[in-house]
Scaffold this motif. Structure first.
Motif, PDB file in Angstrom:
ATOM      1  N   LEU A   1      38.707  55.433  13.654  1.00 54.26           N
ATOM      2  CA  LEU A   1      39.893  55.299  14.502  1.00 54.26           C
ATOM      3  C   LEU A   1      39.728  54.174  15.519  1.00 54.26           C
TER       4      LEU A   1
ATOM      5  N   ILE B   1      47.867  60.326  19.194  1.00 58.27           N
ATOM      6  CA  ILE B   1      47.245  59.518  20.242  1.00 58.27           C
ATOM      7  C   ILE B   1      47.543  58.042  19.979  1.00 58.27           C
TER       8      ILE B   1
ATOM      9  N   LEU C   1      39.456  50.658  13.769  1.00 59.82           N
ATOM     10  CA  LEU C   1      40.758  50.221  13.269  1.00 59.82           C
ATOM     11  C   LEU C   1      41.695  49.864  14.425  1.00 59.82           C
ATOM     12  N   ALA C   2      41.741  50.731  15.438  1.00 57.57           N
ATOM     13  CA  ALA C   2      42.694  50.509  16.536  1.00 57.57           C
ATOM     14  C   ALA C   2      42.411  49.182  17.232  1.00 57.57           C
TER      15      ALA C   2
ATOM     16  N   GLN D   1      51.860  68.230  12.278  1.00 61.28           N
ATOM     17  CA  GLN D   1      50.786  68.279  11.281  1.00 61.28           C
ATOM     18  C   GLN D   1      50.510  69.701  10.794  1.00 61.28           C
TER      19      GLN D   1
ATOM     20  N   VAL E   1      48.962  57.530  16.506  1.00 59.54           N
ATOM     21  CA  VAL E   1      48.360  57.934  15.225  1.00 59.54           C
ATOM     22  C   VAL E   1      48.684  59.396  14.978  1.00 59.54           C
ATOM     23  N   LEU E   2      49.234  59.704  13.792  1.00 57.14           N
ATOM     24  CA  LEU E   2      49.525  61.104  13.450  1.00 57.14           C
ATOM     25  C   LEU E   2      48.367  61.762  12.712  1.00 57.14           C
ATOM     26  N   ARG E   3      47.797  61.047  11.741  1.00 55.19           N
ATOM     27  CA  ARG E   3      46.713  61.678  10.993  1.00 55.19           C
ATOM     28  C   ARG E   3      45.861  60.630  10.296  1.00 55.19           C
ATOM     29  N   GLN E   4      44.597  60.951  10.103  1.00 55.86           N
ATOM     30  CA  GLN E   4      43.693  60.103   9.339  1.00 55.86           C
ATOM     31  C   GLN E   4      43.102  60.924   8.198  1.00 55.86           C
ATOM     32  N   TRP E   5      42.720  60.241   7.145  1.00 49.18           N
ATOM     33  CA  TRP E   5      42.060  60.916   6.028  1.00 49.18           C
ATOM     34  C   TRP E   5      41.166  59.906   5.321  1.00 49.18           C
TER      35      TRP E   5
ATOM     36  N   ARG F   1      43.824  67.317   9.524  1.00 48.69           N
ATOM     37  CA  ARG F   1      43.665  65.868   9.683  1.00 48.69           C
ATOM     38  C   ARG F   1      43.582  65.504  11.154  1.00 48.69           C
ATOM     39  N   PRO F   2      42.489  64.862  11.585  1.00 46.77           N
ATOM     40  CA  PRO F   2      42.440  64.383  12.964  1.00 46.77           C
ATOM     41  C   PRO F   2      43.493  63.296  13.161  1.00 46.77           C
ATOM     42  N   PRO F   3      43.865  62.958  14.398  1.00 47.68           N
ATOM     43  CA  PRO F   3      43.479  63.638  15.647  1.00 47.68           C
ATOM     44  C   PRO F   3      44.248  64.950  15.838  1.00 47.68           C
TER      45      PRO F   3
ATOM     46  N   ARG G   1      45.125  59.469  -2.254  1.00 46.84           N
ATOM     47  CA  ARG G   1      44.617  59.128  -0.923  1.00 46.84           C
ATOM     48  C   ARG G   1      44.678  57.641  -0.616  1.00 46.84           C
TER      49      ARG G   1
ATOM     50  N   LEU H   1      47.473  54.037  19.593  1.00 47.80           N
ATOM     51  CA  LEU H   1      46.474  53.073  19.111  1.00 47.80           C
ATOM     52  C   LEU H   1      45.821  52.337  20.275  1.00 47.80           C
TER      53      LEU H   1
ATOM     54  N   LEU I   1      44.783  55.708   7.939  1.00 48.41           N
ATOM     55  CA  LEU I   1      45.554  56.560   8.851  1.00 48.41           C
ATOM     56  C   LEU I   1      47.033  56.252   8.738  1.00 48.41           C
TER      57      LEU I   1
ATOM     58  N   SER J   1      36.383  62.724   8.077  1.00 48.52           N
ATOM     59  CA  SER J   1      37.006  61.733   8.948  1.00 48.52           C
ATOM     60  C   SER J   1      36.093  61.422  10.126  1.00 48.52           C
TER      61      SER J   1
END
Lengths: 395, 95
Positions: A294, B79, A297-298, B44, A313-317, B73-75, A60, B81, A241, A289
């Motif tokens: 988000l 989306i 960070l953004a 995803q 953004v595709l994914r966060q973990w 995993r979000p989102p 991770r 930044l 992310l 999450s």
């Protein structure tokens, strides 16, 4: 189709009933130590992983490797670890997508600049080619940077990034080839000291072990409690992310000292980025999450790199840092429980340190020399008040 | 099975990639996701996850009833930044 074969590193069935060394935790630290033990002829080793390979922090993290530290021991160890990473693909037979694009640290205050200069001088004394940069010079390396709030920057071109997962597969494969047993989805439920070592109860049956290593990362306090030892490290959720992939444009890993923001571009083209966000830190491992991550960070990333505002953004973990009170690891044999060893408290830099720590741990346990870090990073230092404070902790 | 069957369109993962993962013992969905990259692209896993999960279970000899989705995993949708940077901090989100 047949059931899973033994072509991979994971051993089928229950673990063997007796072993010389039992390692709790199949993350990079446990696997690196297992590999280096086996390399030196100690192959009577069982590694137990509660989840799947790469389930914890080893699967991770952001994949950064750097020589830029504030303490001599970390500078020297990471100099060596980066060299080991460069040889990893050839020696362990798996591509780790290593790219030495450097690390660029950004200072926004005079205080940060002063600390940076001190650390760069230390790194230079040990042969790390870090150099101080003016804000405009930083923009020469990353043209998209907004440098209006910068006081200074520093850059080591030999730092880099890699893809973490293949390290686990590489160590696991090579350890298994030399006779190490690796069991995933196998939980340790009790560790009872006995005259000849330990009786370890697992979800797949008991194992007698002469020596037990706690390599459970953020879960290491739980594992230590099984033998009645209280560790001072605590889990801390660190979120990260990944964006949509872009053409290669970003050379270094960039980090803003004041906010803990870091971002790099992976070999897949994604911008991989994280930032420090406060948490409850109540001792439990949290991997959920948060929207707050988000937005936090953004805001910071778009401030530093305005051109990224349109990138999606595709994914966060989240992954768990294993945070020790002084930022330095906790290693070696526990004085009150002979035969019980620690490799924990790596405070967010365990992955990059595992290649070199695994080497010296394996060397020592196989009867070789004992690296000085085993003394410096012993558990007893906290009770003695002899802390080993490392300030270059990101996130 | 002959031919090249794409099972994850975003990341160009093929059926033989899944077979290879299973042969190495990475037959659980979370493991195969990491070994092959399935479900880590723009959708995803919204297109491929169920089919891949069932295929892995059958290939590994596990009943489909044991199949679990991998952690979402979000989102939910990609989306920008800049959009996320816009609003004020909304405080603690879903844990």
């Amino acid at each position: 189709m047949s059931a899973p074969t033994t072509a991979g590193p994971v051993t089928a069935g229950p673990p063997k009933r007796e072993t010389e060394v039992l390692i709790v935790g199949g993350g990079i630290m446990g696997l690196a130590i297992a590999y280096h033990l086996a390399l030196r002829g100690v192959s009577d080793v069982v590694v137990l992983e509660r989840g799947y390979l790469a389930a914890g922090a080893s699967g991770r993290n952001g994949g950064g490797i750097r020589m830029q530290w504030s303490t001599e021991i970390n500078v020297l160890l990471m100099l060596e670890s980066v060299e080991l990473c460069k040889r990893f693909a050839g020696e362990l037979g798996v591509n780790v997508w290593l790219r030495q694009g450097g690390y660029l640290f950004l200072a926004q205050s005079e205080g940060e600049r002063a600390r940076m200069e001190k650390n760069v001088a230390l790194q230079n004394r040990h042969g790390v080619p870090t150099r101080m940069l003016l804000p405009e010079e930083a923009r020469g390396i990353v043209p998209e940077l907004d440098v209006s709030s910068l006081a200074a920057a520093c850059y080591n071109p030999r730092d880099g990034i890699l893809f973490p997962w293949p390290f686990l597969w590489g160590y696991a494969n090579q350890a298994a080839k030399r006779g190490v047993e690796l069991h995933t989805f196998t939980e340790v439920t009790a560790i009872e000291p006995s005259p000849a070592g330990f009786l370890v109860q697992t979800s797949k049956g008991p194992v007698r072990a002469q020596r037990v290593l706690n390599c459970a990362g953020a879960w290491s306090p739980e594992v230590a409690r099984l033998v009645g030892v209280e560790l001072p490290d605590r889990p801390h959720r660190h979120e990260i992310l990944s964006t949509e992939p872009l053409k290669p444009f970003l050379g270094p890993m960039v980090s803003v000292l004041s906010s803990g923001l870091y971002f790099s571009q992976s070999m897949r083209g994604e911008v991989v980025t994280g930032i420090t966000v406060p948490d409850l830190d109540d001792g439990s491992v949290k991997l959920g999450s948060r929207l707050r991550f988000l937005t936090t960070l953004a805001k910071e990333l778009v401030r530093v790199m305005p051109r990224l505002a349109g990138v999606k953004v595709l994914r966060q973990w989240a992954g768990p840092y294993d945070v020790s009170p002084d930022g330095s690891p906790i290693v070696g044999e526990v004085a009150t429980v002979p035969g019980f060893y620690l490799a924990c408290g790596f405070t967010g830099h365990g992955f990059m340190m595992a290649p070199v720590v695994g080497k010296y741990y394996g060397e020592w346990l196989a009867g070789g020399p004992r690296h000085p870090f085993f003394d410096r990073w012993r558990l007893g230092r906290f009770a003695e008040g002899k802390l080993e404070s490392e300030e270059m902790i990101i996130g | 099975m002959a031919g090249k069957v794409i099972v994850c369109r975003c990341e160009d993962v093929t059926q033989s990639d899944l077979d290879h993962a299973v042969a190495l013992g990475y037959s659980h969905l979370e493991e195969a996701k990491r070994y092959t990259g399935l479900g880590t692209g723009p959708c995803q896993g919204k297109e491929c996850m169920v089919a891949c999960a069932l295929y892995l279970a059958l290939a590994a000899g596990r009943p489909p009833s044991e199949v679990r989705p991998f952690t979402s995993r979000p989102p939910v949708a990609a989306i920008a930044l800049g959009t996320l940077a816009g609003p004020d901090d909304p405080g603690e989100g879903g844990g």
